[in-house]
Every structure is written in structure tokens, then in C-alpha cells.
Write an enzyme that holds these catalytic residues in place. Structure first.
Site, PDB file in Angstrom:
ATOM      1  CB  CYS A   1       5.825  -3.947  -1.527  1.00  0.00           C
ATOM      2  SG  CYS A   1       5.203  -5.461  -0.767  1.00  0.00           S
ATOM      3  NE  ARG A   2       2.676  -0.175  -3.650  1.00  0.00           N
ATOM      4  CZ  ARG A   2       1.442   0.293  -3.575  1.00  0.00           C
ATOM      5  NH1 ARG A   2       0.910   0.874  -4.636  1.00  0.00           N
ATOM      6  NH2 ARG A   2       0.747   0.188  -2.449  1.00  0.00           N
ATOM      7  CB  SER A   3       7.338   3.484   0.106  1.00  0.00           C
ATOM      8  OG  SER A   3       7.012   2.780   1.281  1.00  0.00           O
TER       9      SER A   3
ATOM     10  CG  ASP B   1      -1.057  -3.080  -3.359  1.00  0.00           C
ATOM     11  OD1 ASP B   1      -0.133  -3.905  -3.203  1.00  0.00           O
ATOM     12  OD2 ASP B   1      -1.888  -2.818  -2.481  1.00  0.00           O
TER      13      ASP B   1
ATOM     14  CB  CYS C   1       3.562   2.233  -0.721  1.00  0.00           C
ATOM     15  SG  CYS C   1       4.551   1.299   0.471  1.00  0.00           S
TER      16      CYS C   1
HETATM   17  P1  4NP Z   1       3.100  -1.762  -0.248  1.00  0.00           P
HETATM   18  O1  4NP Z   1       2.365  -3.179  -0.466  1.00  0.00           O
HETATM   19  O2  4NP Z   1       2.011  -0.745  -0.011  1.00  0.00           O
HETATM   20  O3  4NP Z   1       3.809  -1.545  -1.543  1.00  0.00           O
HETATM   21  O4  4NP Z   1       4.029  -1.944   0.930  1.00  0.00           O
HETATM   22  C1  4NP Z   1       1.413  -3.681   0.407  1.00  0.00           C
HETATM   23  C2  4NP Z   1       1.817  -4.278   1.576  1.00  0.00           C
HETATM   24  C3  4NP Z   1       0.872  -4.810   2.436  1.00  0.00           C
HETATM   25  C4  4NP Z   1      -0.473  -4.734   2.101  1.00  0.00           C
HETATM   26  C5  4NP Z   1      -0.866  -4.126   0.931  1.00  0.00           C
HETATM   27  C6  4NP Z   1       0.083  -3.586   0.080  1.00  0.00           C
HETATM   28  N1  4NP Z   1      -1.446  -5.311   2.950  1.00  0.00           N
HETATM   29  O5  4NP Z   1      -2.629  -5.341   2.570  1.00  0.00           O
HETATM   30  O6  4NP Z   1      -1.095  -5.781   4.060  1.00  0.00           O
END
Ligand code: 4NP
Length: 158
Positions: A13-15, A125, A8
Site C-alpha cells: 500500500c504505502r511504500s 496504515d 512500510c
Molecule cells: P502497507 O499496508 O504497510 O502500507 O503495505 C499494509 C499491508 C498489509 C498489512 C498491513 C498493512 N497486513 O496486515 O497484511
């Protein structure tokens, strides 16, 4: 050995949720010695950090805790070392395509290619949204990792 990497943006979060949900399915099937699982982010911002507390809470509720995981950024060796490199959304996939050596692009896919839920081509996201976004993320991930494991059993573990 089949090696699967979930990717991700932030790897908080997601991965991490996808990694843990898939690891649970792999363990339930007794395939831990045949399937290796990891996750990474395309971005550097959360390297070394624990998962987002919202993701951690929902993953724990659903029986696949993630608090032991730490953020890392995808590296050049990952494109060689993993067999399946599964992006959560199209932006992640586009970024992977920019860095992946041209002979290895067949490894890059969207995780939701393995889901049978209609109308959800990507795992959105959830970072800037509310709690309910994380529930949807968990539903999508759980459906896709089910399909992914059955695909791997049929195609790679015969
Ligand atoms: P992820 O979520 O890609 O599912 O881990 C996010 C975590 C952090 C950010 C964006 C998405 N960020 O902008 O910091």
C-alpha cells in the site's frame, strides 16, 4: 547516485505509492540517472504480491501507477545500499532500528519529516480502513516526496 528506499509494513500500500510518487517527481525533474528509488516492507506476508487494489486505484488516478510493483521484504544489504531509508510510521521505524547495523542508523527517518503539512508525523496504515484512508495516504505521501526531492537537490546533488 542517491539511493532512496521507502518502507512500510506490507509493501503493498504505502511504500509502493511513495516509490511511484517520488519516481514521478524525479522523472519530471530529469534526475532519473542520479536518483535510484525502491520500496520494501518490514514484514514477509506479501512478498511477491501485486499492490493492494485500493492503493493501485488511487495511485493510477493521481498519475503514478503502481501495478507493476511486487512486494518484497527489506534485507540486510538494503541498510548498506540505500542512503535514505524512509519509514511510513513509527512502528516501521522502530522495526528498522532493531535490524539496522548501529553505524547506519542515521539513514533511518520518517518520510513525514520531509512534509510541511502540520499535524501529520506519520503516514497511517490504511490496510484495515476504507477508501478515504487511501486518499489521505496519497495526500501525505505527495507532500512529503515534494519536500524530499527538494532536500536531496539541495544536499546531495550540488
Ligand atoms: P502497507 O499496508 O504497510 O502500507 O503495505 C499494509 C499491508 C498489509 C498489512 C498491513 C498493512 N497486513 O496486515 O497484511
Amino acid at each position: 547516485m542517491v539511493r532512496v528506499l521507502f518502507v512500510c509494513l506490507g509493501n503493498i500500500c504505502r511504500s509502493p505509492m511513495a516509490q511511484a510518487a517520488f519516481e514521478r517527481r524525479v522523472a519530471e525533474s530529469g534526475l532519473e540517472s542520479e536518483v535510484q528509488v525502491d520500496s520494501a516492507g518490514t514484514g514477509p506476508w506479501h512478498v511477491g504480491e501485486a499492490p493492494d487494489p485500493r492503493a493501485a486505484e488511487i495511485a493510477a488516478e493521481r498519475g503514478y501507477p503502481i501495478t507493476h510493483q511486487r512486494g518484497r521484504q527489506i534485507s540486510a544489504e538494503d541498510y548498506e545500499g540505500f542512503d535514505y531509508i524512509l519509514a511510513m510510521d513509527r512502528e516501521n521505524l522502530a522495526n528498522l532500528r532493531l535490524e539496522c547495523p548501529s553505524g547506519l542508523h542515521h539513514k533511518l527517518q520518517l518520510l513525514m519529516d520531509y512534509s510541511d503539512l502540520p499535524g501529520y508525523p506519520e503516514v497511517p496504515d490504511p490496510y484495515h480502513g476504507g477508501e478515504e484512508g487511501f486518499e489521505i495516504v496519497a495526500d501525505l505521501i505527495e507532500s512529503a516526496v515534494r519536500g524530499l526531492l527538494s532536500h536531496i537537490r539541495q544536499n546531495d546533488l550540488q
